[in-house]
Design a protein around this motif. Structure first.
Motif, mmCIF file in Angstrom:
data_model
loop_
_atom_site.group_PDB
_atom_site.id
_atom_site.type_symbol
_atom_site.label_atom_id
_atom_site.label_comp_id
_atom_site.label_asym_id
_atom_site.label_seq_id
_atom_site.Cartn_x
_atom_site.Cartn_y
_atom_site.Cartn_z
ATOM 1 N N ALA A 1 69.299 21.331 68.197
ATOM 2 C CA ALA A 1 68.414 20.968 67.098
ATOM 3 C C ALA A 1 68.308 19.450 66.967
ATOM 4 N N SER A 2 67.109 18.979 66.651
ATOM 5 C CA SER A 2 66.894 17.543 66.486
ATOM 6 C C SER A 2 65.749 17.312 65.509
ATOM 7 N N GLY A 3 65.527 16.023 65.159
ATOM 8 C CA GLY A 3 64.398 15.689 64.307
ATOM 9 C C GLY A 3 64.671 15.758 62.823
ATOM 10 N N PHE A 4 65.929 15.696 62.435
ATOM 11 C CA PHE A 4 66.253 15.771 61.018
ATOM 12 C C PHE A 4 65.920 14.450 60.331
ATOM 13 N N SER A 5 65.496 14.564 59.077
ATOM 14 C CA SER A 5 65.098 13.369 58.341
ATOM 15 C C SER A 5 66.324 12.635 57.821
ATOM 16 N N HIS A 6 66.073 11.470 57.229
ATOM 17 C CA HIS A 6 67.180 10.638 56.758
ATOM 18 C C HIS A 6 67.960 11.305 55.651
ATOM 19 N N ASP A 7 67.267 12.090 54.810
ATOM 20 C CA ASP A 7 67.938 12.686 53.653
ATOM 21 C C ASP A 7 68.293 14.151 53.852
ATOM 22 N N SER A 8 68.272 14.623 55.092
ATOM 23 C CA SER A 8 68.728 15.988 55.356
ATOM 24 C C SER A 8 69.440 15.981 56.683
ATOM 25 N N ASN A 9 70.279 16.944 56.891
ATOM 26 C CA ASN A 9 70.953 17.019 58.171
ATOM 27 C C ASN A 9 71.210 18.474 58.524
ATOM 28 N N TYR A 10 71.601 18.668 59.739
ATOM 29 C CA TYR A 10 71.758 20.005 60.298
ATOM 30 C C TYR A 10 72.715 20.851 59.474
ATOM 31 N N ARG A 11 73.713 20.213 58.905
ATOM 32 C CA ARG A 11 74.719 20.969 58.146
ATOM 33 C C ARG A 11 74.118 21.723 56.971
ATOM 34 N N LEU A 12 72.984 21.228 56.468
ATOM 35 C CA LEU A 12 72.377 21.813 55.275
ATOM 36 C C LEU A 12 71.290 22.837 55.600
ATOM 37 N N TYR A 13 71.278 23.314 56.840
ATOM 38 C CA TYR A 13 70.283 24.290 57.251
ATOM 39 C C TYR A 13 70.905 25.661 57.461
ATOM 40 N N CYS A 14 70.211 26.692 57.006
ATOM 41 C CA CYS A 14 70.530 28.045 57.431
ATOM 42 C C CYS A 14 69.934 28.206 58.824
ATOM 43 N N MET A 15 70.722 28.737 59.735
ATOM 44 C CA MET A 15 70.282 28.893 61.116
ATOM 45 C C MET A 15 70.327 30.361 61.512
ATOM 46 N N GLY A 16 69.383 30.750 62.339
ATOM 47 C CA GLY A 16 69.346 32.151 62.729
ATOM 48 C C GLY A 16 68.887 32.370 64.153
ATOM 49 N N TRP A 17 69.216 33.527 64.675
ATOM 50 C CA TRP A 17 68.714 34.010 65.953
ATOM 51 C C TRP A 17 67.859 35.249 65.690
ATOM 52 N N PHE A 18 66.689 35.260 66.284
ATOM 53 C CA PHE A 18 65.776 36.397 66.191
ATOM 54 C C PHE A 18 65.500 36.924 67.586
ATOM 55 N N ARG A 19 65.081 38.163 67.635
ATOM 56 C CA ARG A 19 64.770 38.808 68.915
ATOM 57 C C ARG A 19 63.401 39.469 68.811
ATOM 58 N N GLN A 20 62.603 39.286 69.851
ATOM 59 C CA GLN A 20 61.291 39.923 69.893
ATOM 60 C C GLN A 20 61.172 40.765 71.144
ATOM 61 N N THR A 21 60.737 42.009 70.966
ATOM 62 C CA THR A 21 60.519 42.914 72.084
ATOM 63 C C THR A 21 59.052 43.314 72.106
ATOM 64 N N PRO A 22 58.552 43.792 73.254
ATOM 65 C CA PRO A 22 57.138 44.146 73.359
ATOM 66 C C PRO A 22 56.710 45.136 72.295
ATOM 67 N N GLY A 23 55.632 44.815 71.607
ATOM 68 C CA GLY A 23 55.103 45.720 70.605
ATOM 69 C C GLY A 23 55.764 45.615 69.247
ATOM 70 N N LYS A 24 56.750 44.735 69.151
ATOM 71 C CA LYS A 24 57.454 44.569 67.886
ATOM 72 C C LYS A 24 57.405 43.119 67.437
ATOM 73 N N GLY A 25 57.580 42.917 66.164
ATOM 74 C CA GLY A 25 57.711 41.566 65.653
ATOM 75 C C GLY A 25 59.110 41.056 65.870
ATOM 76 N N ARG A 26 59.352 39.875 65.396
ATOM 77 C CA ARG A 26 60.687 39.297 65.542
ATOM 78 C C ARG A 26 61.636 39.914 64.523
ATOM 79 N N GLU A 27 62.777 40.365 65.011
ATOM 80 C CA GLU A 27 63.786 40.912 64.108
ATOM 81 C C GLU A 27 64.977 39.965 64.069
ATOM 82 N N ALA A 28 65.561 39.852 62.893
ATOM 83 C CA ALA A 28 66.729 38.993 62.755
ATOM 84 C C ALA A 28 67.921 39.628 63.450
#
Length: 131
Positions: free
Chosen positions: A24-51
């Motif tokens: 991850a990159s591109g964080f602003s001066h007043d925010s940082n990676y530590r303050l982000y909720c992070m997730g992994w999603f999976r997408q399969t054919p014919g389906k949307g992204r699932e958490a």
């Protein structure tokens, strides 16, 4: 603007393991990676992204039922990197895996969040599991 780059996907046989990374990159001066909720999603054919898994600023993690006990989400706040350790892979785990970031909750999230909760996404990495 937050940018996410996944790596580590590939093709394995059932029962095998893979480790996905998300830089991850591109964080602003007043925010940082530590303050982000992070997730992994999976997408399969014919389906949307699932958490698949979500982790908060306190390293508390939530998983979808199908991966509990097999997948582990972790984060390295010094390296601004998110990981997904995937063990005992099954053919139904195949799909495109996306890394996602949400900075609106200051990293405080205790549920398996929805796709619409995340504002930043990576380009995805393919995982293929053969039987």
């Amino acid at each position: 603007q937050v940018q996410l780059v996944e790596s580590g996907g590939g093709s394995v046989q059932a029962g095998g393991s893979l480790r996905l990374s998300c830089a991850a990159s591109g964080f602003s001066h007043d925010s940082n990676y530590r303050l982000y909720c992070m997730g992994w999603f999976r997408q399969t054919p014919g389906k949307g992204r699932e958490a698949v898994a979500v982790i908060n600023r306190f390293d508390n993690a939530k998983y979808t039922d199908s991966v509990k006990g097999r997948f582990t989400i972790t984060r390295d706040n010094d390296k601004n990197t998110l990981y997904l350790e995937m063990n005992d892979l099954k053919p139904e785990d195949s799909g495109i895996y996306y890394c996602a970031a949400d900075g609106t909750r200051h990293g405080i999230c205790y549920t398996l969040m929805r796709e619409t909760d995340f504002g930043a996404w990576g380009q995805g990495t393919q995982v293929s599991v053969s039987s």
